[in-house]
Design a protein around this motif. Structure first.
Motif, PDB file in Angstrom:
ATOM      1  N   ARG A 104       0.855  -1.189   0.000  1.00  0.00           N
ATOM      2  CA  ARG A 104       0.000   0.000   0.000  1.00  0.00           C
ATOM      3  C   ARG A 104       0.888   1.235   0.000  1.00  0.00           C
ATOM      4  O   ARG A 104       2.066   1.153   0.353  1.00  0.00           O
ATOM      5  CB  ARG A 104      -0.898   0.007   1.241  1.00  0.00           C
ATOM      6  CG  ARG A 104      -2.003  -1.019   1.152  1.00  0.00           C
ATOM      7  CD  ARG A 104      -2.734  -1.152   2.454  1.00  0.00           C
ATOM      8  NE  ARG A 104      -1.898  -1.828   3.434  1.00  0.00           N
ATOM      9  CZ  ARG A 104      -2.354  -2.431   4.524  1.00  0.00           C
ATOM     10  NH1 ARG A 104      -3.635  -2.433   4.765  1.00  0.00           N
ATOM     11  NH2 ARG A 104      -1.555  -3.022   5.363  1.00  0.00           N
ATOM     12  N   LYS A 105       0.285   2.356  -0.389  1.00  0.00           N
ATOM     13  CA  LYS A 105       1.070   3.589  -0.474  1.00  0.00           C
ATOM     14  C   LYS A 105       1.764   3.886   0.859  1.00  0.00           C
ATOM     15  O   LYS A 105       2.925   4.289   0.902  1.00  0.00           O
ATOM     16  CB  LYS A 105       0.140   4.749  -0.854  1.00  0.00           C
ATOM     17  CG  LYS A 105       0.844   5.841  -1.596  1.00  0.00           C
ATOM     18  CD  LYS A 105      -0.157   6.847  -2.092  1.00  0.00           C
ATOM     19  CE  LYS A 105       0.552   8.026  -2.735  1.00  0.00           C
ATOM     20  NZ  LYS A 105      -0.374   9.073  -3.132  1.00  0.00           N
ATOM     21  N   SER A 106       1.028   3.597   1.952  1.00  0.00           N
ATOM     22  CA  SER A 106       1.591   3.896   3.276  1.00  0.00           C
ATOM     23  C   SER A 106       2.772   2.977   3.601  1.00  0.00           C
ATOM     24  O   SER A 106       3.622   3.305   4.427  1.00  0.00           O
ATOM     25  CB  SER A 106       0.504   3.750   4.344  1.00  0.00           C
ATOM     26  OG  SER A 106      -0.050   2.452   4.277  1.00  0.00           O
ATOM     27  N   ASP A 107       2.810   1.791   2.963  1.00  0.00           N
ATOM     28  CA  ASP A 107       3.905   0.848   3.234  1.00  0.00           C
ATOM     29  C   ASP A 107       5.163   1.196   2.446  1.00  0.00           C
ATOM     30  O   ASP A 107       6.261   0.794   2.833  1.00  0.00           O
ATOM     31  CB  ASP A 107       3.482  -0.583   2.858  1.00  0.00           C
ATOM     32  CG  ASP A 107       2.331  -1.079   3.695  1.00  0.00           C
ATOM     33  OD1 ASP A 107       2.241  -0.679   4.866  1.00  0.00           O
ATOM     34  OD2 ASP A 107       1.514  -1.859   3.183  1.00  0.00           O
ATOM     35  N   ARG A 110       7.794   3.129   4.409  1.00  0.00           N
ATOM     36  CA  ARG A 110       8.410   2.305   5.465  1.00  0.00           C
ATOM     37  C   ARG A 110       9.369   1.291   4.863  1.00  0.00           C
ATOM     38  O   ARG A 110      10.448   1.068   5.399  1.00  0.00           O
ATOM     39  CB  ARG A 110       7.334   1.558   6.267  1.00  0.00           C
ATOM     40  CG  ARG A 110       6.618   2.453   7.255  1.00  0.00           C
ATOM     41  CD  ARG A 110       6.035   1.636   8.375  1.00  0.00           C
ATOM     42  NE  ARG A 110       7.027   1.301   9.396  1.00  0.00           N
ATOM     43  CZ  ARG A 110       6.803   0.507  10.428  1.00  0.00           C
ATOM     44  NH1 ARG A 110       5.615  -0.023  10.581  1.00  0.00           N
ATOM     45  NH2 ARG A 110       7.738   0.259  11.303  1.00  0.00           N
TER      46      ARG A 110
ATOM     47  N   GLN B 106      -7.871   4.020   1.009  1.00  0.00           N
ATOM     48  CA  GLN B 106      -7.412   5.404   0.872  1.00  0.00           C
ATOM     49  C   GLN B 106      -8.591   6.373   0.714  1.00  0.00           C
ATOM     50  O   GLN B 106      -8.600   7.453   1.296  1.00  0.00           O
ATOM     51  CB  GLN B 106      -6.493   5.502  -0.345  1.00  0.00           C
ATOM     52  CG  GLN B 106      -5.450   6.569  -0.175  1.00  0.00           C
ATOM     53  CD  GLN B 106      -4.510   6.629  -1.366  1.00  0.00           C
ATOM     54  OE1 GLN B 106      -4.534   5.794  -2.256  1.00  0.00           O
ATOM     55  NE2 GLN B 106      -3.679   7.632  -1.378  1.00  0.00           N
TER      56      GLN B 106
END
Lengths: 201, 153
Positions: A104-107, A110, B106
């Motif tokens: 995911r974009k959030s991963d 990281r 999202q």
């Protein structure tokens, strides 16, 4: 099964290597372990969580760790950060391959910032895993340590896309040069490139 | 001012590279054999995750976001393992479902019909085992890609 190899290809001797595999899903660790055993590894230690992985990785020296990124908040990223933040240099610089499925974009951030030596997307294949281990064995990158990041230097020199392949970036140039579109330079113009002269403007 | 240190640690893997040990073709051939030996276990793992997806979807017909978000983990498990078991199109369909769910997370808006269509496609692709079915598999994947484009546009 023994298959002929070209004499120039290096061999990988992992018979006495100690490898740590970290992840919550036993079935996914089985796949990694079977591939490693095929590569001749006999000492594989498993850790079912990032906490246990960090404990194992900071108690004995491993030659390599493979860690599942996982989909939970405390996934493989925590393992990588935990090892890289350790005080003892004999543990913290271990090569670590982070194994990721869909990110995911959030991963993404990281995965990029946790300090892994290499990020490998699944599904895994023996070919890709073997080549990446060879790549890491040849890795000469320095480690960078600062307040926000500890890990291999992420700055790389771009040599463009491989021959015969189109690049993925908008500014990647094709390896194909093509026909000349203008007239050839005169010999004087070519000479000027090699012996620049000072000019008054 | 941020203090940055550069360290050149000893690469312990480097000493494992040389003239002894396994060549690339031998190592890969042995790893392939090992993977084939656990293929049934990998398929069972994939099937259990598809079954879990079915259960979660059947429980959230009202389209509640928290329940739908839990689909991401099993679909990621299928995306990450199906290709290793030789079910590449199934892995791609699962990856497409992951993308759909990530988009939903999202935007905060999930499309339950699109999720169900992905699951139908995955169940179908799980049964494909012959190269004769490659064209059908490509068609399913193409339609799932169109579906994602429609949902996200």
């Amino acid at each position: 099964m023994v298959v002929a190899a070209s004499p120039s290809e290096p061999k990988l001797d992992l018979a006495t290597a100690k490898i740590l595999v970290v992840g919550e899903k036993a079935s996914e660790l089985d796949i990694v372990a079977q591939m490693l055993m095929g590569f001749g590894v006999s000492s594989i230690q498993r850790a079912p969580s990032s906490e246990e992985g960090v404990r194992a990785a900071t108690r004995q020296r491993f030659d390599l760790a493979l860690v599942e990124s996982g989909t939970q908040a405390a996934g493989g990223y925590d393992f990588v950060e935990g090892v890289r933040r350790h005080d003892d240099p004999q543990y913290k610089y271990m090569p670590i391959i982070l194994l990721c499925g869909h990110l995911r974009k959030s991963d993404f951030e990281r995965a990029r910032d946790c300090g892994a030596s290499f990020l490998l997307t699944k599904p895994l294949s023996p070919q890709v895993l073997f080549d990446r281990i060879i790549w890491l064995a040849r890795d000469k990158r320095r480690f960078v340590e600062c307040s926000t990041y500890t890990g291999p230097d992420r700055r790389i020199k771009a040599y463009g896309p491989p021959a015969g392949m189109n690049g993925r970036r908008h500014d990647d140039l094709s390896g194909h040069v093509g026909e000349a579109k203008g007239e050839n330079l005169s010999q004087d113009a070519v000479d000027d490139f090699f012996s620049p002269k000072k000019v008054a403007l | 001012m941020t203090q940055v240190k550069f360290i050149k640690p000893v690469n312990r893997l480097a000493s494992r590279l040389g003239s002894t040990g396994l060549s690339r073709p031998s190592a890969i051939a042995q790893a392939d054999t090992n993977i084939k030996s656990i293929r049934d276990d990998i398929l069972a793992y994939i099937d259990s995750n598809i079954a879990l997806l079915d259960v979660i979807v059947s429980r959230c017909n009202d389209g509640t976001a928290p329940a739908l978000a839990t689909l991401y983990e099993p679909s990621n498990a299928v995306a990450g393992t199906a290709g290793t078991a030789g079910l590449v199109p199934l892995g791609r369909a699962a990856y497409s479902l992951c993308q759909l769910l990530a988009n939903g997370e999202q935007s905060g808006c999930y499309s339950l019909p699109a999720i169900k269509l992905h699951l139908d496609g995955m169940r179908l692709l799980r049964r494909f085992s012959s190269p004769d079915q490659d064209a059908d598999a490509a068609l399913i994947l193409e339609n799932l890609a169109k579906l994602i484009a429609n949902v996200t546009s």
